[in-house]
Write an enzyme that holds these catalytic residues in place. Structure first.
Site, short mmCIF file in Angstrom:
data_model
loop_
_atom_site.label_atom_id
_atom_site.label_comp_id
_atom_site.label_asym_id
_atom_site.label_seq_id
_atom_site.Cartn_x
_atom_site.Cartn_y
_atom_site.Cartn_z
N SER A 9 0.84 -1.20 0.00
CA SER A 9 0.00 0.00 0.00
C SER A 9 0.87 1.25 0.00
O SER A 9 1.65 1.47 0.93
CB SER A 9 -0.90 0.01 1.23
OG SER A 9 -1.44 1.31 1.39
N HIS A 33 -1.08 -1.30 -4.27
CA HIS A 33 -2.38 -1.05 -3.62
C HIS A 33 -2.53 0.46 -3.42
O HIS A 33 -1.71 1.10 -2.77
CB HIS A 33 -2.41 -1.79 -2.28
CG HIS A 33 -3.72 -1.71 -1.56
ND1 HIS A 33 -4.79 -2.53 -1.84
CD2 HIS A 33 -4.11 -0.92 -0.52
CE1 HIS A 33 -5.79 -2.25 -1.01
NE2 HIS A 33 -5.42 -1.28 -0.21
N ASP A 35 -4.90 3.38 -2.01
CA ASP A 35 -6.01 3.65 -1.10
C ASP A 35 -6.63 5.01 -1.41
O ASP A 35 -6.03 6.05 -1.14
CB ASP A 35 -5.50 3.63 0.35
CG ASP A 35 -5.17 2.22 0.81
OD1 ASP A 35 -6.08 1.37 0.78
OD2 ASP A 35 -4.01 1.97 1.19
N HIS A 66 -8.29 0.49 -3.98
CA HIS A 66 -9.20 0.22 -2.85
C HIS A 66 -9.94 1.52 -2.56
O HIS A 66 -9.36 2.46 -2.03
CB HIS A 66 -8.36 -0.24 -1.65
CG HIS A 66 -9.14 -0.45 -0.39
ND1 HIS A 66 -8.53 -0.53 0.85
CD2 HIS A 66 -10.47 -0.59 -0.15
CE1 HIS A 66 -9.46 -0.71 1.78
NE2 HIS A 66 -10.65 -0.73 1.20
N MET A 137 -11.30 -6.45 5.54
CA MET A 137 -10.46 -5.50 6.26
C MET A 137 -10.10 -6.08 7.63
O MET A 137 -10.98 -6.54 8.37
CB MET A 137 -11.18 -4.17 6.45
CG MET A 137 -11.38 -3.36 5.18
SD MET A 137 -9.85 -2.94 4.32
CE MET A 137 -9.00 -1.96 5.57
N GLY A 142 -9.18 3.52 6.96
CA GLY A 142 -8.96 4.96 7.14
C GLY A 142 -7.50 5.34 7.36
O GLY A 142 -7.08 6.40 6.91
N ASP A 173 -6.29 -6.71 4.50
CA ASP A 173 -5.70 -5.37 4.47
C ASP A 173 -5.81 -4.76 5.85
O ASP A 173 -6.92 -4.59 6.37
CB ASP A 173 -6.47 -4.53 3.44
CG ASP A 173 -5.95 -3.10 3.31
OD1 ASP A 173 -4.91 -2.77 3.91
OD2 ASP A 173 -6.61 -2.32 2.59
C1 DX5 Z 1 -6.29 1.37 5.58
C2 DX5 Z 1 -5.86 1.03 4.19
C3 DX5 Z 1 -4.69 0.12 4.14
C4 DX5 Z 1 -3.46 0.66 4.81
C5 DX5 Z 1 -2.78 -0.48 5.46
O1 DX5 Z 1 -7.58 1.84 5.60
O2 DX5 Z 1 -6.90 0.40 3.47
O3 DX5 Z 1 -4.41 -0.31 2.81
O4 DX5 Z 1 -2.55 1.28 3.93
O5 DX5 Z 1 -1.70 -0.02 6.18
P1 DX5 Z 1 -0.94 -0.96 7.22
O6 DX5 Z 1 -0.37 -2.13 6.42
O7 DX5 Z 1 0.10 -0.07 7.78
O8 DX5 Z 1 -1.94 -1.42 8.23
ZN ZN Z 2 -6.36 -0.52 1.52
#
Ligand code: DX5
Ligand code: ZN
Length: 220
Positions: A9, A33, A35, A66, A137, A142, A173
């Site tokens: 991400s 990925h 976001d 996403h 999730m 967020g 995720d």
């Molecule tokens: C959070 C996002 C994730 C986030 C994950 O809402 O959807 O994709 O980037 O970050 P980590 O891996 O640090 O939990």
């Molecule tokens: Zn994500």
């Protein structure tokens, strides 16, 4: 289970140097990925279609978008039309998830549907044939850097059982590390998003290789 796929991400990357940050993972990751947050569906604001269009031109890896946004029925197909190879909307925000999944596929993308940690998967099992990816999730959407929610593991197991032999990737995720990825892989996930664990590492490419090895070790 499908082959292990790692989707770093870029939420945890340096937004001022996005194309370089993607280049760093190009040889070891499967996806990028992306976001997208609208400050309505989630209390955070990131980037939208213009940045995705720019990334699409510069990235050697396919984009895994996403969408943490309200009204995905209205906004999501444009991400597929921009060339994103996979587009995931949140079922909690969608008016007509089947129609939307079909619109994503007909725009040439893989259709993904995401569930927040407290959203049950059972009401949506009949939709599985419409989907190419189911995202469960493992934190509240967020923000990056939150701790993994073990409470989601039973849902991963139930979703995997329902997916059976369908060609649907089961993505997780949130809070994915070299340690939590093992539990997710053991429960049946095969597509892993990681932000902090990749871009927070001194060597993001090596972190991806370590995540992949941990998931491979724990596959059922
Ligand atoms: C959070 C996002 C994730 C986030 C994950 O809402 O959807 O994709 O980037 O970050 P980590 O891996 O640090 O939990
Ligand atoms: Zn994500």
């Amino acid at each position: 289970m499908g082959r292990v796929q790692i989707s770093p991400s870029i939420l945890s990357a340096d937004f001022a140097r996005l194309s370089e940050e993607v280049a760093v993972i190009a040889d070891t990751a499967d996806w990028v990925h992306v976001d997208v947050m609208d400050n309505h569906f989630v209390p955070n604001l990131t980037l939208g279609l213009p940045v995705v269009e720019a990334l699409q031109k510069s990235s050697a890896l396919p984009l895994d978008c996403h969408l943490m946004i309200e009204q995905p029925d209205r906004w999501a197909p444009a991400y597929a039309e921009a060339g994103a190879a996979s587009v995931t909307f949140h079922v909690e925000a969608a008016d007509a998830p089947i129609r939307l999944a079909r619109a994503l596929r007909s725009a040439g993308a893989r259709a993904g549907m995401a569930l927040k940690p407290a959203t049950s998967v059972e009401p949506y099992l009949d939709l599985l044939p419409e989907l190419d990816l189911l995202l469960l999730m493992t934190v509240e959407p967020g923000f990056g850097g939150q701790p993994f929610l073990d409470a989601v593991l039973p849902k991963i197991r139930r979703a995997k059982a329902a997916i059976g032999d369908f060609d649907i990737w089961l993505q997780v995720d949130g809070g994915i590390t070299a340690e939590t990825i093992e539990r997710c892989a053991e429960a049946g996930a095969d597509n892993f998003v990681a932000g902090t664990a990749v871009y927070g590492a001194d060597d993001p490419a090596a972190a991806i290789t370590a995540l992949r090895a941990a998931a491979e070790r724990s596959k059922p």
